[in-house]
Structures are given as C-alpha cells and as structure tokens.
Design an enzyme around this catalytic site. Structure first.
Site, short mmCIF file in Angstrom:
data_model
loop_
_atom_site.label_atom_id
_atom_site.label_comp_id
_atom_site.label_asym_id
_atom_site.label_seq_id
_atom_site.Cartn_x
_atom_site.Cartn_y
_atom_site.Cartn_z
N SER A 1 -12.07 6.54 -10.49
CA SER A 1 -13.55 6.90 -10.55
C SER A 1 -14.40 5.41 -10.67
O SER A 1 -13.94 4.48 -11.45
CB SER A 1 -13.88 7.43 -12.15
OG SER A 1 -15.15 7.61 -12.16
N ASP B 1 -26.02 16.29 -9.19
CA ASP B 1 -25.36 16.01 -7.75
C ASP B 1 -26.45 16.33 -6.68
O ASP B 1 -26.61 15.53 -5.84
CB ASP B 1 -24.21 16.94 -7.52
CG ASP B 1 -22.93 16.42 -8.35
OD1 ASP B 1 -23.01 15.14 -8.48
OD2 ASP B 1 -22.19 17.19 -8.43
N ARG C 1 -13.95 26.39 6.98
CA ARG C 1 -12.52 26.61 7.19
C ARG C 1 -12.45 27.94 7.01
O ARG C 1 -11.70 28.59 7.86
CB ARG C 1 -11.68 25.57 6.98
CG ARG C 1 -10.12 25.82 7.36
CD ARG C 1 -9.49 24.73 6.80
NE ARG C 1 -9.30 24.72 5.29
CZ ARG C 1 -8.51 24.16 4.43
NH1 ARG C 1 -7.78 23.36 4.91
NH2 ARG C 1 -8.40 24.36 3.08
N LYS D 1 -16.03 20.92 -13.51
CA LYS D 1 -17.57 21.00 -13.39
C LYS D 1 -17.93 22.46 -13.79
O LYS D 1 -19.12 22.59 -14.26
CB LYS D 1 -18.23 20.94 -11.89
CG LYS D 1 -18.05 19.35 -11.98
CD LYS D 1 -18.94 18.85 -10.30
CE LYS D 1 -18.55 17.78 -10.13
NZ LYS D 1 -19.39 17.00 -8.94
N ARG E 1 -15.38 32.41 2.35
CA ARG E 1 -15.99 31.76 1.13
C ARG E 1 -17.46 31.26 1.55
O ARG E 1 -18.31 31.22 0.79
CB ARG E 1 -14.90 30.23 1.02
CG ARG E 1 -14.41 30.16 -0.49
CD ARG E 1 -13.76 28.89 -0.49
NE ARG E 1 -13.75 28.38 -1.67
CZ ARG E 1 -13.44 27.29 -2.22
NH1 ARG E 1 -12.76 26.61 -1.17
NH2 ARG E 1 -13.56 26.79 -3.22
N ALA F 1 -18.63 21.26 -4.25
CA ALA F 1 -19.49 20.19 -3.79
C ALA F 1 -20.65 20.70 -3.01
O ALA F 1 -21.80 20.38 -3.30
CB ALA F 1 -18.86 19.17 -2.80
N THR G 1 -16.17 15.44 -13.65
CA THR G 1 -15.90 15.58 -12.07
C THR G 1 -14.81 16.54 -11.95
O THR G 1 -14.50 17.46 -12.66
CB THR G 1 -15.70 14.11 -11.69
OG1 THR G 1 -15.48 14.07 -10.14
CG2 THR G 1 -14.53 13.42 -12.15
P1 ATR Z 1 -15.09 20.75 -4.01
O1 ATR Z 1 -15.45 21.10 -5.69
O2 ATR Z 1 -14.53 19.38 -3.86
O3 ATR Z 1 -15.81 21.22 -3.15
P2 ATR Z 1 -13.27 22.80 -3.53
O4 ATR Z 1 -14.06 24.04 -4.32
O5 ATR Z 1 -11.86 22.87 -3.75
O6 ATR Z 1 -13.56 21.69 -4.09
O7 ATR Z 1 -13.70 23.01 -2.08
C1 ATR Z 1 -13.04 22.25 -1.00
C2 ATR Z 1 -13.81 22.55 0.25
O8 ATR Z 1 -13.02 21.62 1.21
C3 ATR Z 1 -13.62 23.97 1.02
O9 ATR Z 1 -14.68 24.14 1.69
C4 ATR Z 1 -12.46 23.65 1.86
O10 ATR Z 1 -12.20 24.57 2.65
P3 ATR Z 1 -11.46 25.84 2.49
O11 ATR Z 1 -12.50 27.02 1.85
O12 ATR Z 1 -11.22 26.58 3.74
O13 ATR Z 1 -10.34 25.79 1.66
C5 ATR Z 1 -12.58 22.30 2.33
N1 ATR Z 1 -11.38 21.74 2.88
C6 ATR Z 1 -10.40 21.13 2.10
N2 ATR Z 1 -9.63 20.51 2.90
C7 ATR Z 1 -9.99 20.75 4.05
C8 ATR Z 1 -9.18 20.26 5.29
N3 ATR Z 1 -8.17 19.86 5.59
N4 ATR Z 1 -10.11 20.91 6.55
C9 ATR Z 1 -11.17 21.58 6.44
N5 ATR Z 1 -11.60 21.91 5.26
C10 ATR Z 1 -11.19 21.35 4.06
#
Ligand code: ATR
Length: 276
Positions: free
Chosen positions: A18, A105, A155, A69, A159, A134, A65
């Site tokens: 961080s 944020d 992806r 959160k 969701r 995020a 973080t």
């Molecule tokens: P954060 O709080 O950082 O947003 P999160 O809630 O776990 O963490 O969400 C991670 C995001 O990154 C999600 O949109 C995830 O997609 P999925 O919902 O399909 O899991 C996306 N993500 C993580 N790794 C990825 C990858 N290698 N390629 C594409 N999307 C990815």
C-alpha cells in the site's frame, strides 16, 4: 513524530504494497499537520475487532482496502451517500463512540479524470469493464456527474446483470465480454483485476482509432497490459489509476483534517518513487 500526533492507519489483506502511508505523509508535510499513519494487515472477518482496538489506542481514522470494504460498510454507522450507494466503505472516521463510514473512491476517480486529465464526464458515454467492488464503488459518482450512458462489461455476465438490477438506472447498458458492439465510447474504464494476472480485457481496436480515452484503475511502474495494448494500436489517450489513488486519499484527508491537500505534486512524487 511526537506521541501526541493523531493516529491513522490503512488496513487490508495483502497490505504491504500500500502506498497510502507515503501519500498521507506527503499530505501532512504539505499542510503542516502532524500525524502518524501506519499500515496493518487485517484478515477478512477481523475488521470490527481491529477497529475497536485501534480506537482504544487513540486511533482517529482508517482507510480500508481489499477485501474489507463491504465489511467496513456493515460496521459503520452513520455512512454517507456514496458509501450507501456503493454498499462499501473505504474511509472510517472515529469520534467518540461513532464509527462513521465514507466512500471516496468515486470522487477520487472523477477528480482524476476531470481535474487532472481534463476529461468531461457530463454527457460522456462510458464503457465500464468489471462488475466487482471496484466498479460498484465508483458508479454512484459517475452517475452524479451526468455521464450519458454507462455500459457494463464483465467476464461473468451474470454479475454485470446483477449490478444493473441493483442500481435500476436507465442510463445503464450491458456489453458482452469479447463482443463489444459500440465503438463510440468516450471513456473506457478498466475496473477489473485482470492486470494482476498479466491479462487485459478483450476489446475491438476501433475503440482506440475512434479516440476513446482509456483509464486503468490499476497502476504499476510499467504500463498495464491494457494500456500497452492501447499504445500498440497507436493510442495516446490513456492513464493508469495512480491519480485516482492519490485523489481518494486527498478526500479522506479532507474528511479527517478539514483541509484538501494539493494532489498533483503528490502524484508526481509517488510516480517518481515508483519508477526509481
Ligand atoms: P474488486 O473489489 O477489486 O472489484 P472483485 O469484486 O473480486 O474485486 O472483482 C474483480 C473483477 O475483476 C470482476 O469483475 C472480475 O470478473 P468476474 O466477475 O468474471 O470474476 C474481474 N476479473 C478478475 N480477474 C480477471 C481476469 N483475469 N480477466 C478478466 N476479468 C477479471
């Protein structure tokens, strides 16, 4: 630093990388405010316990973080509008028995885009990549700043659909991963953690040639995989998320100390340290 200096802390897991302690130290120097700001690893499920201990030891505020959160949101009372809409808290203020929660944020992202990078969010057509925490954290501020449309592309499409339902917002649309159909986006924001896997979201090169601005919320000494891809396609309109990181910290600092520090010199300094 005298023992009497006010105590702040950033918590998360992992936390060792961080930059928040350096950023708040630079703000403190700039504004002449004396404070101690440390980083502490707190595992999921342990935030409430840690906050109680921190308050008993004289702590006045925390930044929160990943992955804490949402846990912070459940813990805090009262919470501000941005935190309520995002259902996530990244800034806690401790005053007496009160554990007040804020989310800075969204304002951090918007200020970096508008004040530092000169973009206009009002009327902008935005492609938002990702549907996790995020994304949820910044959507309320993008809506508040009058973006004309926000298409969510994730992806795992289910969701993204869930997020659309939660917000029930007419300006939202859905794009399918790997099949983005419209090319007239003004702004593409990568809120996925794909860079951590050395990966980038699949996008049509037309987005670059039609002049979209690419913003990757991740930051690193080297360009992220998405920003590298933009450059390879001849695009120059791009930025990583270091400015957002500093701007969200500046808003936390304002909440705690009542002064908004200048961010640009701090962004420059952290970039210099990161690249040295
Ligand atoms: P954060 O709080 O950082 O947003 P999160 O809630 O776990 O963490 O969400 C991670 C995001 O990154 C999600 O949109 C995830 O997609 P999925 O919902 O399909 O899991 C996306 N993500 C993580 N790794 C990825 C990858 N290698 N390629 C594409 N999307 C990815």
């Amino acid at each position: 630093m005298p023992d009497s200096a006010s105590k702040f802390c950033v918590v998360g897991d992992p936390i060792q990388h961080s930059r928040s302690p350096e950023i708040h130290a630079l703000f403190a120097k700039q504004t002449g405010i004396e404070l101690q700001y440390s980083r502490q690893r707190v595992k999921a499920g342990r935030l409430s316990e840690f906050v109680a201990e921190f308050r008993d030891s004289g702590g006045l505020g925390l930044n929160v973080t990943v992955p804490l959160k949402v846990e912070a949101f459940d813990l805090c009372q009262p919470t501000n509008f941005a935190a309520d809409r995002a259902q996530a808290v990244n800034t806690i203020q401790l005053a007496g028995d009160e554990v007040a929660g804020f989310n800075t944020d969204g304002i951090g992202l918007a200020r970096d885009l508008e004040d530092n990078l000169g973009l206009q969010l009002s009327g902008a057509k935005v492609l938002m990549l990702g549907a996790g925490g995020a994304t949820r954290g910044v959507l309320p501020e993008l809506l508040q700043r009058d973006c004309s449309q926000i298409a969510i592309c994730n992806r795992t499409p289910a969701r993204a659909e869930r997020l659309l339902q939660q917000f029930n917002e007419s300006r939202f649309a859905l794009e399918l991963w790997g099949e983005v159909r419209a090319f007239d986006y003004d702004l593409v924001i990568n809120a996925t953690s794909s860079s951590l896997a050395g990966d980038r979201p699949p996008l049509p090169a037309e987005l670059v040639s039609q002049g979209a601005f690419f913003y990757d919320m991740m930051y690193a000494p080297e360009p992220t995989p998405l920003l590298q891809w933009v450059s390879e396609h001849g695009g120059h309109r791009q930025a990583d998320g270091l400015g957002m990181l500093v701007e969200q910290a500046a808003e936390s600092f304002r909440i705690w100390h009542g002064i908004k520090p200048r961010s640009v010199p701090v962004i420059r300094e952290i970039r210099r340290v990161m690249q040295s």
